[in-house]
Scaffold this motif. Structure first.
Motif, PDB file in Angstrom:
ATOM      1  N   VAL A   1       0.863  -1.502  -0.139  1.00 10.99           N
ATOM      2  CA  VAL A   1       0.083   0.067  -0.201  1.00 10.99           C
ATOM      3  C   VAL A   1       0.868   1.528  -0.045  1.00 10.99           C
ATOM      4  CG1 VAL A   1      -1.555   1.728   1.211  1.00 10.99           C
ATOM      5  CG2 VAL A   1      -1.966  -0.938   1.112  1.00 10.99           C
ATOM      6  N   SER A   2      -0.047   1.903  -1.101  1.00 17.61           N
ATOM      7  CA  SER A   2       0.453   3.190  -0.690  1.00 17.61           C
ATOM      8  C   SER A   2       0.393   4.609  -0.855  1.00 17.61           C
ATOM      9  CB  SER A   2       1.982   3.014  -1.881  1.00 17.61           C
ATOM     10  OG  SER A   2       2.921   2.836  -2.277  1.00 17.61           O
ATOM     11  N   LEU A   3       0.947   5.759   0.107  1.00 21.43           N
ATOM     12  CA  LEU A   3      -0.523   6.652  -0.042  1.00 21.43           C
ATOM     13  C   LEU A   3       0.363   8.285   0.518  1.00 21.43           C
ATOM     14  CD1 LEU A   3      -1.866   6.881   2.674  1.00 21.43           C
ATOM     15  CD2 LEU A   3      -3.611   5.421   1.440  1.00 21.43           C
ATOM     16  N   LYS A   4      -0.356   8.978   0.116  1.00 20.98           N
ATOM     17  CA  LYS A   4      -0.189  10.529   0.832  1.00 20.98           C
ATOM     18  C   LYS A   4      -1.156  10.787   1.489  1.00 20.98           C
ATOM     19  CE  LYS A   4       4.660  10.992  -1.402  1.00 20.98           C
ATOM     20  NZ  LYS A   4       5.229  12.085  -2.366  1.00 20.98           N
ATOM     21  N   LEU A   5      -0.529  12.086   2.576  1.00 20.77           N
ATOM     22  CA  LEU A   5      -1.903  12.880   2.975  1.00 20.77           C
ATOM     23  C   LEU A   5      -1.041  14.345   3.323  1.00 20.77           C
ATOM     24  CD1 LEU A   5      -4.168  13.527   3.653  1.00 20.77           C
ATOM     25  CD2 LEU A   5      -3.885  12.757   5.813  1.00 20.77           C
ATOM     26  N   ALA A   6      -1.912  15.307   2.239  1.00 24.53           N
ATOM     27  CA  ALA A   6      -0.817  16.209   2.597  1.00 24.53           C
ATOM     28  C   ALA A   6      -2.065  17.059   3.220  1.00 24.53           C
ATOM     29  CB  ALA A   6      -0.569  17.352   1.295  1.00 24.53           C
ATOM     30  N   PRO A   7      -0.607  18.102   4.504  1.00 29.10           N
ATOM     31  CA  PRO A   7      -1.347  18.735   6.062  1.00 29.10           C
ATOM     32  C   PRO A   7      -2.369  19.647   5.484  1.00 29.10           C
ATOM     33  CG  PRO A   7       1.288  19.476   5.086  1.00 29.10           C
ATOM     34  CD  PRO A   7       0.692  18.579   4.448  1.00 29.10           C
ATOM     35  N   GLY A   8      -4.071  19.421   5.879  1.00 29.03           N
ATOM     36  CA  GLY A   8      -5.229  20.037   5.775  1.00 29.03           C
ATOM     37  C   GLY A   8      -6.179  19.502   4.369  1.00 29.03           C
TER      38      GLY A   8
ATOM     39  N   ALA B   1      -8.593   6.859  -1.733  1.00 29.79           N
ATOM     40  CA  ALA B   1      -8.099   6.016  -2.457  1.00 29.79           C
ATOM     41  C   ALA B   1      -9.316   4.551  -2.535  1.00 29.79           C
ATOM     42  CB  ALA B   1      -7.183   5.418  -1.485  1.00 29.79           C
ATOM     43  N   VAL B   2      -9.598   3.813  -3.329  1.00 33.90           N
ATOM     44  CA  VAL B   2      -9.912   2.409  -3.514  1.00 33.90           C
ATOM     45  C   VAL B   2      -9.122   0.790  -3.480  1.00 33.90           C
ATOM     46  CG1 VAL B   2     -11.522   0.964  -4.614  1.00 33.90           C
ATOM     47  CG2 VAL B   2     -11.320   3.813  -5.040  1.00 33.90           C
ATOM     48  N   MET B   3      -9.729   0.572  -2.047  1.00 33.41           N
ATOM     49  CA  MET B   3      -8.942  -0.756  -1.666  1.00 33.41           C
ATOM     50  C   MET B   3      -9.557  -1.808  -2.011  1.00 33.41           C
ATOM     51  SD  MET B   3      -7.151  -0.017   2.333  1.00 33.41           S
ATOM     52  CE  MET B   3      -6.159  -1.489   2.163  1.00 33.41           C
ATOM     53  N   THR B   4      -9.266  -3.072  -2.360  1.00 32.90           N
ATOM     54  CA  THR B   4     -10.611  -4.245  -2.118  1.00 32.90           C
ATOM     55  C   THR B   4      -9.038  -5.332  -2.216  1.00 32.90           C
ATOM     56  OG1 THR B   4     -11.360  -5.941  -3.773  1.00 32.90           O
ATOM     57  CG2 THR B   4      -9.620  -4.242  -4.686  1.00 32.90           C
ATOM     58  N   GLY B   5      -9.064  -6.012  -1.066  1.00 30.42           N
ATOM     59  CA  GLY B   5      -8.271  -7.164  -0.813  1.00 30.42           C
ATOM     60  C   GLY B   5      -7.251  -6.625  -0.425  1.00 30.42           C
ATOM     61  N   GLY B   6      -7.405  -5.448  -0.131  1.00 31.47           N
ATOM     62  CA  GLY B   6      -5.490  -5.177   0.882  1.00 31.47           C
ATOM     63  C   GLY B   6      -4.783  -4.402   0.328  1.00 31.47           C
ATOM     64  N   GLU B   7      -4.992  -4.471  -0.888  1.00 27.12           N
ATOM     65  CA  GLU B   7      -4.435  -3.245  -2.125  1.00 27.12           C
ATOM     66  C   GLU B   7      -4.899  -1.972  -2.162  1.00 27.12           C
ATOM     67  OE1 GLU B   7      -2.558  -5.633  -5.062  1.00 27.12           O
ATOM     68  OE2 GLU B   7      -3.936  -6.983  -4.483  1.00 27.12           O
ATOM     69  N   ILE B   8      -4.729  -1.057  -2.751  1.00 27.79           N
ATOM     70  CA  ILE B   8      -5.085  -0.011  -3.376  1.00 27.79           C
ATOM     71  C   ILE B   8      -5.169   0.068  -4.945  1.00 27.79           C
ATOM     72  CG2 ILE B   8      -5.221   2.498  -4.182  1.00 27.79           C
ATOM     73  CD1 ILE B   8      -4.097   3.079  -1.214  1.00 27.79           C
ATOM     74  N   VAL B   9      -6.306   0.316  -5.648  1.00 28.30           N
ATOM     75  CA  VAL B   9      -6.130  -0.145  -6.550  1.00 28.30           C
ATOM     76  C   VAL B   9      -6.054   0.611  -7.484  1.00 28.30           C
ATOM     77  CG1 VAL B   9      -7.078  -3.006  -6.149  1.00 28.30           C
ATOM     78  CG2 VAL B   9      -9.132  -1.057  -7.225  1.00 28.30           C
ATOM     79  N   GLU B  10      -6.953   2.045  -7.175  1.00 31.67           N
ATOM     80  CA  GLU B  10      -7.305   3.480  -7.781  1.00 31.67           C
ATOM     81  C   GLU B  10      -7.195   4.679  -6.899  1.00 31.67           C
ATOM     82  OE1 GLU B  10     -10.113   3.325 -10.278  1.00 31.67           O
ATOM     83  OE2 GLU B  10      -9.620   5.314 -11.122  1.00 31.67           O
ATOM     84  N   GLU B  11      -6.451   5.624  -7.175  1.00 31.14           N
ATOM     85  CA  GLU B  11      -6.284   6.061  -6.202  1.00 31.14           C
ATOM     86  C   GLU B  11      -6.335   7.559  -7.115  1.00 31.14           C
ATOM     87  OE1 GLU B  11      -2.736   7.652  -4.273  1.00 31.14           O
ATOM     88  OE2 GLU B  11      -3.558   9.136  -3.532  1.00 31.14           O
ATOM     89  N   GLY B  12      -7.092   9.734  -6.275  1.00 36.31           N
ATOM     90  CA  GLY B  12      -7.337  10.407  -7.368  1.00 36.31           C
ATOM     91  C   GLY B  12      -8.190  11.429  -6.554  1.00 36.31           C
ATOM     92  N   ASP B  13      -8.037  12.088  -7.583  1.00 37.21           N
ATOM     93  CA  ASP B  13      -8.767  13.544  -7.101  1.00 37.21           C
ATOM     94  C   ASP B  13     -10.716  12.468  -7.290  1.00 37.21           C
ATOM     95  OD1 ASP B  13      -7.101  15.150  -6.831  1.00 37.21           O
ATOM     96  OD2 ASP B  13      -7.415  16.521  -8.023  1.00 37.21           O
TER      97      ASP B  13
ATOM     98  N   VAL C   1      -8.423  16.255   2.707  1.00 37.80           N
ATOM     99  CA  VAL C   1      -9.278  14.907   3.124  1.00 37.80           C
ATOM    100  C   VAL C   1      -9.037  13.993   2.601  1.00 37.80           C
ATOM    101  CG1 VAL C   1     -11.147  14.144   4.347  1.00 37.80           C
ATOM    102  CG2 VAL C   1     -10.616  16.584   4.118  1.00 37.80           C
ATOM    103  N   LEU C   2      -8.548  12.588   3.296  1.00 38.90           N
ATOM    104  CA  LEU C   2      -8.492  11.970   2.013  1.00 38.90           C
ATOM    105  C   LEU C   2      -8.768   9.999   2.195  1.00 38.90           C
ATOM    106  CD1 LEU C   2      -7.042   9.524  -0.132  1.00 38.90           C
ATOM    107  CD2 LEU C   2      -5.366   8.544   2.123  1.00 38.90           C
ATOM    108  N   GLY C   3      -9.928  10.115   0.947  1.00 39.94           N
ATOM    109  CA  GLY C   3     -10.755   8.908   1.912  1.00 39.94           C
ATOM    110  C   GLY C   3     -10.362   7.400   1.270  1.00 39.94           C
ATOM    111  N   VAL C   4     -10.856   6.774   2.328  1.00 41.11           N
ATOM    112  CA  VAL C   4     -10.145   5.137   1.552  1.00 41.11           C
ATOM    113  C   VAL C   4     -12.087   3.806   1.212  1.00 41.11           C
ATOM    114  CG1 VAL C   4      -9.160   2.733   2.246  1.00 41.11           C
ATOM    115  CG2 VAL C   4      -7.979   5.357   3.057  1.00 41.11           C
ATOM    116  N   VAL C   5     -12.163   3.931  -0.202  1.00 48.28           N
ATOM    117  CA  VAL C   5     -12.829   3.124   0.162  1.00 48.28           C
ATOM    118  C   VAL C   5     -12.291   1.218  -0.091  1.00 48.28           C
ATOM    119  CG1 VAL C   5     -14.821   4.939   0.153  1.00 48.28           C
ATOM    120  CG2 VAL C   5     -13.252   3.958  -2.350  1.00 48.28           C
ATOM    121  N   GLY C   6     -13.680   0.327   0.171  1.00 47.53           N
ATOM    122  CA  GLY C   6     -13.295  -0.435  -0.081  1.00 47.53           C
ATOM    123  C   GLY C   6     -14.532  -1.992   0.530  1.00 47.53           C
TER     124      GLY C   6
END
Ligand SMILES: Nc1ncnc2c1ncn2[C@@H]1O[C@H](COP(=O)(O)OP(=O)(O)OP(=O)(O)O)[C@@H](O)[C@H]1O
Ligand SMILES: [Mg+2]
Lengths: 241, 271
Positions: A28-35, A205-217, A37-42
């Motif tokens: 899993v790779s992701l970044k969260l910048a100050p201020g 970030a969209v998660m399934t089976g422990g992996e992020i399969v897609e990420e973006g605005d 809001v990063l959603g994680v769905v799955g």
């Protein structure tokens, strides 16, 4: 862009030991910048809560990069009944983070709690009550206040509105958005509900089976989902509305 | 939440316990006659206005002796509870919260101790140390630790991964504060009902031991000791047996009902 508040790269995590050791997060790779809001769905069991626990340092069997550049990140749980101590009053629950942070003077703690109440839409009369004497929405407001009152800037929210009905969901989401602006917070927002994510998040970030399969605005993902799983999730959430 | 129904256990148990405690507390400070004073003319006297519970074969006032005996029984039972509950609480809390190898070992040990009837084990201990109030308290107290430890451990297992505990950890609350300030208040009701059962077991265990002649000394007779003393005159002077026995039964009944009431109330409010 300034330094990210959360930086995760090729993170793997496991539960259990020996033969029962089971991998949950995979690269899993992701970044969260100050201020931000990063959603994680799955779907259920995809590893969203595990990711949250990793960020909070509650899962220790991990490999990869995990940098959290914010002291004492806090968490808001799904079930505000379980996250508030049933044996204590709201006043005690809100004072405890300050007590722990070393605010020794009782009067000062009380004053800071009272000053915080309007921010989360609670009244002074609530202070003497126990969690069981509050509505679900009020409980979640108390949980949010308890997570924020130490001054943490990074908040992990694990399905914070899933236990509430739709009108309450909207209220709490608006509260979270306001608090974010007012206090300069960053959220890692976990949800299985794309509609909720759409209301609050900048990126998803969209998660399934422990992996992020897609990420973006958020808009990008909604309008042009690329991964099949994201399309499926979107179709499911549209079917519900 | 269930609809709360009026619990008569709590009321009756509370009243009965309060009465018996008042009766016993009186005996600690005042008795109508000296419990040891022998009066020749009153030998074998049945209950009368002057001696409501009658007199024994030595002419001693049975009411005075019952009062003193109840006081002795109560102090012993409470002391046993304090030893058992305080040690059991600390051991159970640490084992339940931390788990691990130490927990497994200590619980195995508790199982081993609990596998024997505690009266039997206490008898063995007292056969080595000799009779006496403090030896009884020590022996029974230690033997009561496992059941409390087990009870408290189970509760801590239930709570240690709750969200509010995790939340306290995230805030940086110390482990000991989480155990004793955050979790413990949640298990008071369970502990309280465990204490009522423990109290009754302590009363019964002390009585059985004294009855078997290996408990307290004649200088500090408990209810159990009195029953043993009256064995020979059970049919000729029944009041020597009936009144101490009644005191013990009412005490146990009151506390038992109280515990049942607490459990019932808990069932109604637990989430
Ligand atoms: N403490 C644990 N020990 C062992 N396995 C666990 C533990 N917690 C979670 N798991 C497993 O890890 C996987 C991911 O769980 P996780 O709780 O992260 O899912 P989730 O995406 O949050 O699901 P949900 O939407 O239902 O909350 C699941 O298969 C779960 O069974
Ligand atoms: Mg989850």
């Amino acid at each position: 862009m300034s330094e990210p508040i959360v930086h995760i790269a090729r993170l793997n995590s496991w539960y259990g030991r020996g033969k029962g050791r089971k991998q949950v997060l995979r690269d899993v790779s992701l970044k969260l910048a100050p201020g931000e809001v990063l959603g994680v769905v799955g779907e259920s069991g995809s590893g969203k809560s595990t990711l949250a626990k990793c960020v909070l340092g509650m899962v220790t069997d991990i490999t990869g990069t995990l940098e959290v550049n914010s002291p004492r990140p806090q968490m808001v749980f799904q079930d505000p009944y379980g996250s508030l101590n049933p044996a204590k009053t709201v006043g005690w629950i809100l004072e405890e983070p300050l007590r722990t942070a070393g605010v020794k003077d009782k009067g000062e703690r009380r004053q800071r709690v009272r000053d915080f109440l309007p921010l989360v839409g609670l009244e002074e009369e609530h202070l003497a009550r126990r969690p069981a004497q509050l509505s679900g929405g009020q409980r979640q407001r108390v949980a949010i206040a308890a997570a924020l009152i130490q001054g943490s800037r990074l908040i992990v929210l694990d399905e914070p509105v899933s236990a509430l009905d739709v009108t309450l969901q909207a209220q709490i989401l608006r509260l979270l958005a306001d608090l974010k602006e007012e206090l300069g917070l960053s959220y890692l927002f976990i949800s299985h509900d794309l509609a909720v994510v759409y209301q609050l998040c900048d990126r998803v970030a969209v998660m399934t089976g422990g992996e992020i399969v897609e990420e973006g605005d958020v808009d990008e993902i909604y309008d042009h989902p690329r991964h099949a799983y994201t399309k499926k999730l979107l179709a499911a959430s549209l079917a519900l509305d | 939440m269930k609809v709360k129904k009026k619990s008569w256990y709590l009321t009756i148990g509370g009243i009965l316990t309060a009465c018996m405690l008042a009766f016993t507390a009186t005996g600690l400070f005042w008795t109508p006659y000296s419990p040891t004073a022998m009066s020749a003319p009153d030998r074998n006297a049945p209950p009368s206005a002057a001696h409501p519970f009658g007199c024994d074969q030595l002419g001693r006032d049975v009411l005075s002796r019952t009062l003193e005996g109840a006081g002795s029984t109560l102090t012993i039972a409470l002391a046993v509870l304090v030893v058992g509950a305080v040690c059991g609480l600390v051991i159970g809390a640490l084992c339940g919260y931390y788990g691990g190898v130490a927990d497994a070992l200590i619980m195995r040990l508790c199982d081993a101790v609990a596998a024997f009837p505690s009266v039997l084990l206490a008898l063995v201990v007292l056969a080595l140390t000799g009779p006496g109030k403090y030896n009884v308290i020590g022996a029974l107290g230690v033997l009561f630790i496992p059941s409390f430890a087990r009870l408290v451990r189970g509760e801590f297992l239930k709570y240690r991964d709750r969200d509010f505990v995790q939340s306290a950890r995230l805030m940086g609350v110390s482990q000991l504060r989480i155990i004793f300030i955050h979790i413990l208040p949640n298990i008071w009701p369970v502990l309280l009902s465990g204490l009522t059962i423990g109290f009754n077991n302590a009363v019964l265990a002390e009585a059985s031991m004294s009855y078997l002649g290996i408990g307290v000394n004649a200088t500090e007779p408990s209810l159990g000791y009195m029953l043993k003393d009256a064995q020979g005159v059970l049919f000729t002077l029944p009041w020597c047996t009936i009144f101490p026995a009644l005191a013990a039964i009412l005490l146990i009944l009151g506390v038992g009902l109280l515990g049942e009431g607490i459990r019932e109330r808990m069932g109604g409010t637990a989430a």
